[in-house]
Design a protein around this motif. Structure first.
Motif, PDB file in Angstrom:
ATOM      1  N   GLN A 283       0.828  -1.212   0.000  1.00 33.27           N
ATOM      2  CA  GLN A 283       0.000   0.000   0.000  1.00 33.27           C
ATOM      3  C   GLN A 283       0.858   1.256   0.000  1.00 33.27           C
ATOM      4  O   GLN A 283       0.531   2.247  -0.672  1.00 33.27           O
ATOM      5  N   ALA A 284       1.951   1.210   0.756  1.00 33.70           N
ATOM      6  CA  ALA A 284       2.842   2.372   0.816  1.00 33.70           C
ATOM      7  C   ALA A 284       3.417   2.685  -0.561  1.00 33.70           C
ATOM      8  O   ALA A 284       3.489   3.861  -0.972  1.00 33.70           O
ATOM      9  N   ILE A 285       3.820   1.646  -1.292  1.00 34.03           N
ATOM     10  CA  ILE A 285       4.351   1.848  -2.644  1.00 34.03           C
ATOM     11  C   ILE A 285       3.283   2.479  -3.541  1.00 34.03           C
ATOM     12  O   ILE A 285       3.563   3.421  -4.306  1.00 34.03           O
ATOM     13  N   GLU A 286       2.069   1.990  -3.443  1.00 35.69           N
ATOM     14  CA  GLU A 286       0.980   2.544  -4.258  1.00 35.69           C
ATOM     15  C   GLU A 286       0.746   4.019  -3.939  1.00 35.69           C
ATOM     16  O   GLU A 286       0.574   4.849  -4.839  1.00 35.69           O
ATOM     17  N   ILE A 287       0.731   4.360  -2.643  1.00 36.22           N
ATOM     18  CA  ILE A 287       0.519   5.755  -2.233  1.00 36.22           C
ATOM     19  C   ILE A 287       1.625   6.646  -2.792  1.00 36.22           C
ATOM     20  O   ILE A 287       1.370   7.734  -3.329  1.00 36.22           O
ATOM     21  N   LEU A 288       2.859   6.172  -2.703  1.00 37.64           N
ATOM     22  CA  LEU A 288       3.979   6.973  -3.188  1.00 37.64           C
ATOM     23  C   LEU A 288       3.929   7.148  -4.705  1.00 37.64           C
ATOM     24  O   LEU A 288       4.145   8.251  -5.225  1.00 37.64           O
ATOM     25  N   GLN A 289       3.639   6.070  -5.414  1.00 35.63           N
ATOM     26  CA  GLN A 289       3.570   6.154  -6.882  1.00 35.63           C
ATOM     27  C   GLN A 289       2.434   7.065  -7.331  1.00 35.63           C
ATOM     28  O   GLN A 289       2.588   7.823  -8.293  1.00 35.63           O
ATOM     29  N   GLU A 290       1.323   7.018  -6.618  1.00 35.05           N
ATOM     30  CA  GLU A 290       0.187   7.898  -6.953  1.00 35.05           C
ATOM     31  C   GLU A 290       0.507   9.365  -6.698  1.00 35.05           C
ATOM     32  O   GLU A 290      -0.180  10.261  -7.215  1.00 35.05           O
ATOM     33  N   ASN A 291       1.539   9.604  -5.898  1.00 27.60           N
ATOM     34  CA  ASN A 291       1.923  10.988  -5.589  1.00 27.60           C
ATOM     35  C   ASN A 291       3.281  11.344  -6.199  1.00 27.60           C
ATOM     36  O   ASN A 291       4.021  12.180  -5.655  1.00 27.60           O
ATOM     37  N   ASP A 292       3.555  10.686  -7.333  1.00 26.39           N
ATOM     38  CA  ASP A 292       4.685  11.064  -8.203  1.00 26.39           C
ATOM     39  C   ASP A 292       6.064  10.773  -7.627  1.00 26.39           C
ATOM     40  O   ASP A 292       7.055  11.383  -8.036  1.00 26.39           O
ATOM     41  N   PHE A 293       6.149   9.836  -6.694  1.00 25.54           N
ATOM     42  CA  PHE A 293       7.463   9.376  -6.252  1.00 25.54           C
ATOM     43  C   PHE A 293       7.990   8.350  -7.252  1.00 25.54           C
ATOM     44  O   PHE A 293       7.251   7.463  -7.685  1.00 25.54           O
ATOM     45  N   ASP A 294       9.252   8.483  -7.601  1.00 22.55           N
ATOM     46  CA  ASP A 294       9.885   7.547  -8.527  1.00 22.55           C
ATOM     47  C   ASP A 294      10.435   6.379  -7.722  1.00 22.55           C
ATOM     48  O   ASP A 294      11.607   6.353  -7.335  1.00 22.55           O
ATOM     49  N   ILE A 295       9.587   5.403  -7.457  1.00 16.66           N
ATOM     50  CA  ILE A 295       9.990   4.275  -6.628  1.00 16.66           C
ATOM     51  C   ILE A 295       9.292   3.019  -7.123  1.00 16.66           C
ATOM     52  O   ILE A 295       8.126   3.066  -7.532  1.00 16.66           O
ATOM     53  N   GLU A 296      10.011   1.919  -7.111  1.00 21.79           N
ATOM     54  CA  GLU A 296       9.473   0.641  -7.556  1.00 21.79           C
ATOM     55  C   GLU A 296       9.377  -0.314  -6.378  1.00 21.79           C
ATOM     56  O   GLU A 296      10.094  -0.182  -5.385  1.00 21.79           O
ATOM     57  N   TRP A 297       8.493  -1.298  -6.506  1.00 16.36           N
ATOM     58  CA  TRP A 297       8.353  -2.330  -5.471  1.00 16.36           C
ATOM     59  C   TRP A 297       9.700  -3.026  -5.276  1.00 16.36           C
ATOM     60  O   TRP A 297      10.375  -3.395  -6.233  1.00 16.36           O
ATOM     61  N   GLY A 298      10.107  -3.176  -4.038  1.00 19.08           N
ATOM     62  CA  GLY A 298      11.377  -3.803  -3.712  1.00 19.08           C
ATOM     63  C   GLY A 298      12.408  -2.824  -3.185  1.00 19.08           C
ATOM     64  O   GLY A 298      13.407  -3.229  -2.582  1.00 19.08           O
ATOM     65  N   ALA A 299      12.163  -1.524  -3.398  1.00 23.29           N
ATOM     66  CA  ALA A 299      13.101  -0.515  -2.907  1.00 23.29           C
ATOM     67  C   ALA A 299      12.816  -0.199  -1.437  1.00 23.29           C
ATOM     68  O   ALA A 299      11.663  -0.250  -0.993  1.00 23.29           O
ATOM     69  N   SER A 311       3.043  11.861   6.846  1.00 23.10           N
ATOM     70  CA  SER A 311       2.257  13.104   6.783  1.00 23.10           C
ATOM     71  C   SER A 311       0.794  12.859   6.445  1.00 23.10           C
ATOM     72  O   SER A 311      -0.042  13.769   6.599  1.00 23.10           O
ATOM     73  N   GLN A 312       0.464  11.658   5.997  1.00 26.24           N
ATOM     74  CA  GLN A 312      -0.924  11.334   5.658  1.00 26.24           C
ATOM     75  C   GLN A 312      -1.754  10.974   6.897  1.00 26.24           C
ATOM     76  O   GLN A 312      -2.964  10.754   6.796  1.00 26.24           O
ATOM     77  N   TYR A 313      -1.104  10.942   8.062  1.00 26.39           N
ATOM     78  CA  TYR A 313      -1.781  10.505   9.289  1.00 26.39           C
ATOM     79  C   TYR A 313      -1.461  11.482  10.420  1.00 26.39           C
ATOM     80  O   TYR A 313      -0.524  12.275  10.326  1.00 26.39           O
ATOM     81  N   ASP A 314      -2.235  11.408  11.495  1.00 26.42           N
ATOM     82  CA  ASP A 314      -2.071  12.349  12.604  1.00 26.42           C
ATOM     83  C   ASP A 314      -1.362  11.736  13.809  1.00 26.42           C
ATOM     84  O   ASP A 314      -1.416  12.279  14.902  1.00 26.42           O
ATOM     85  N   ARG A 315      -0.713  10.612  13.576  1.00 23.95           N
ATOM     86  CA  ARG A 315       0.011   9.935  14.660  1.00 23.95           C
ATOM     87  C   ARG A 315       1.011   8.963  14.015  1.00 23.95           C
ATOM     88  O   ARG A 315       0.998   8.805  12.786  1.00 23.95           O
ATOM     89  N   PRO A 316       1.855   8.300  14.793  1.00 19.48           N
ATOM     90  CA  PRO A 316       2.772   7.331  14.179  1.00 19.48           C
ATOM     91  C   PRO A 316       2.021   6.255  13.409  1.00 19.48           C
ATOM     92  O   PRO A 316       0.867   5.938  13.723  1.00 19.48           O
ATOM     93  N   ILE A 317       2.694   5.690  12.402  1.00 23.00           N
ATOM     94  CA  ILE A 317       2.088   4.618  11.600  1.00 23.00           C
ATOM     95  C   ILE A 317       3.022   3.415  11.564  1.00 23.00           C
ATOM     96  O   ILE A 317       4.236   3.539  11.727  1.00 23.00           O
ATOM     97  N   PHE A 318       2.405   2.250  11.349  1.00 19.06           N
ATOM     98  CA  PHE A 318       3.158   1.030  11.074  1.00 19.06           C
ATOM     99  C   PHE A 318       3.137   0.772   9.567  1.00 19.06           C
ATOM    100  O   PHE A 318       2.071   0.847   8.939  1.00 19.06           O
ATOM    101  N   ILE A 319       4.286   0.441   9.005  1.00 16.22           N
ATOM    102  CA  ILE A 319       4.357  -0.098   7.650  1.00 16.22           C
ATOM    103  C   ILE A 319       4.783  -1.551   7.796  1.00 16.22           C
ATOM    104  O   ILE A 319       5.831  -1.856   8.373  1.00 16.22           O
ATOM    105  N   THR A 320       3.945  -2.459   7.296  1.00 18.39           N
ATOM    106  CA  THR A 320       4.134  -3.884   7.550  1.00 18.39           C
ATOM    107  C   THR A 320       4.573  -4.638   6.291  1.00 18.39           C
ATOM    108  O   THR A 320       4.387  -4.170   5.166  1.00 18.39           O
ATOM    109  N   ASN A 321       5.144  -5.821   6.527  1.00 19.64           N
ATOM    110  CA  ASN A 321       5.416  -6.809   5.475  1.00 19.64           C
ATOM    111  C   ASN A 321       6.284  -6.259   4.341  1.00 19.64           C
ATOM    112  O   ASN A 321       5.875  -6.167   3.191  1.00 19.64           O
ATOM    113  N   TYR A 322       7.510  -5.944   4.704  1.00 24.19           N
ATOM    114  CA  TYR A 322       8.491  -5.461   3.720  1.00 24.19           C
ATOM    115  C   TYR A 322       9.013  -6.632   2.884  1.00 24.19           C
ATOM    116  O   TYR A 322       8.946  -7.796   3.294  1.00 24.19           O
ATOM    117  N   PRO A 323       9.599  -6.310   1.724  1.00 22.40           N
ATOM    118  CA  PRO A 323      10.225  -7.372   0.912  1.00 22.40           C
ATOM    119  C   PRO A 323      11.331  -8.079   1.683  1.00 22.40           C
ATOM    120  O   PRO A 323      12.131  -7.447   2.383  1.00 22.40           O
TER     121      PRO A 323
END
Length: 431
Positions: A283-299, A311-323
């Protein structure tokens, strides 16, 4: 007459007291001198009125040098104009030791100059406030884990194998063999967890990364809990409860320090609200790509990506299940996907980045052996670690919180170097 510390002035209003202090700054008019003094617990104002003290005392007050140490006798009074709220009406001053040509004057100094004089810069009000918050984070850490039945065990600083990435190790000679400064206490904490159930370590760790970013130190302190019979979801709950506890403890016990730093306490209260949002790496990759970040899955994510996602949230966030390819060998594979592992990073708001990295650990001996070989690590050095899977292996999880990154965030300061009493940076090991 009682000898007190400045921080306890509120308990002695209207009383004549004595205190030891250093002169941080001063100003005077014809009939009154104002001394900004500190004693290690706090800063406040000492007021010397010419008509209420001897001529000798008033002349002394006007001519005190910065960082001269003194004994002050006087009466504590309220001072609603100051952030601290109290001051002392001076009756007498005794010089303990004079100070001459103190190098850090009340003017702007460059960062290199201040870092060269870190042993003295610690005396300033801002640096003092940051260290109070650091102390509270450590105190609250012990409180949180001890109250939840964890025990503290210490992991070694000198180790014979890599905890994570072999390229980031400081190597040294250990008599007739090689040794390294520990990157993490985690592997040893895992052994302790299988002996005691729930443990945590708190100690220095070292990374030989040639990084100059505002988020990196060469030597930093980590809090690393490990828990037997705990799977990933339960670990995430403990992580967010722990961080919320740290925030609330700083709010409850560091009001003076937060005032000195001008930290937005309303924001901190918001950051303490649970639960923390969770998004997958996908999901994080999708959000970044939708906002013009030059990033591919696996980076992996760098500072810009983490800052935007947070910045999309009002408190700390967890990003889960990395490659799997960008995470450590000991992380457990996802049961439904071979390309990701069961892990999470907690990203702090306001651009402070990752403050926690954690995962469920691989508890299957054969799978762990396979990963050690895939990472090009020799199994001989890890025999003791593999024994944990040979003799009564259980599901277990853990994480590491970077103390200095967390203090940097809670204090609202720009650079991590100010969150360490004596920071070790690229090209800096003095003082």
């Amino acid at each position: 007459m009682e000898t007190i510390r400045i921080i306890n002035a509120k308990d002695h209003v209207g009383e004549k007291v004595k205190l030891g202090a250093w002169v941080a700054n001063k100003r005077s008019s014809g009939k009154i001198a104002f001394l900004q003094v500190r004693d290690g617990s706090a800063f406040f104002q000492a007021v010397v009125v010419k008509s209420k003290v001897s001529e000798e005392t008033f002349d002394l007050a006007k001519n005190l040098n910065q960082e001269t140490s003194i004994w002050i006798t006087g009466e504590i009074s309220q001072d609603d104009r100051s952030k601290f709220g109290y001051e002392i009406q001076v009756e007498d001053i005794e010089v303990i030791s004079d100070s001459h040509d103190y190098p850090i004057t009340p003017k702007d100094h460059g960062t290199d100059f201040l870092m060269d004089h870190r042993h003295l810069w610690l005396r300033s009000s801002k640096q003092h406030a940051i260290m109070l918050i650091r102390n509270e984070v450590i105190r609250a850490t012990h409180e949180f884990y001890q109250d939840q039945g964890f025990i503290k065990l210490d992991s070694p600083i000198l180790v014979g194998n890599a905890g994570e990435n072999t390229t980031d190790l400081f190597q040294t000679e250990y008599f007739d063999q090689k040794a390294y400064l520990a990157q993490t206490g985690q592997l040893y904490a895992e052994a302790a967890a299988l002996a005691f159930g729930k443990v945590y370590t708190l100690g220095p760790t070292f990374r030989a990364e040639k990084s100059k970013t505002r988020r990196h130190l060469i030597e930093f302190w980590m809090i690393e809990p490990e828990m037997a019979f705990v799977e990933h979801e339960e670990s995430l709950k403990i992580q967010e409860e722990y961080v919320s506890h740290l925030i609330n403890s700083v709010l409850d016990n560091c009001d003076y320090a937060l005032e000195v730093l001008g930290r937005d306490k309303g924001k901190l209260r918001q950051f303490a609200q649970l639960p923390y949002p969770r998004i997958s790496y996908d999901q994080a990759i999708e959000i970044l790509q939708e906002n013009d970040f030059d990033i591919e899955w696996g980076a992996d994510f760098g500072s810009p990506e983490e800052t935007f996602l947070a910045s999309q949230y009002d408190r700390p966030i967890f990003i889960t299940n990395y490659p799997k390819a960008i995470k450590a060998f000991y992380m457990k594979k996802h049961p439904d996907r071979s390309d990701v592992v069961i892990c999470a990073d907690m990203i702090a708001p306001e651009g402070y980045g990752e403050i926690i990295g954690g995962s469920q650990r691989e508890d299957n001996l054969d799978k762990l052996l396979e990963e050690i070989e895939n990472f090009g690590l020799g199994t001989e050095e890890y025999e003791w670690y593999l024994d944990l899977r040979r003799y009564g292996s259980v599901p277990h999880s853990g994480f590491g919180l970077g103390l200095e990154r967390t203090v940097t965030w809670l204090a609202g300061i720009e650079h991590i170097r100010e969150a360490s009493p004596f920071p070790r940076l690229l090209n800096r090991i003095y003082p």
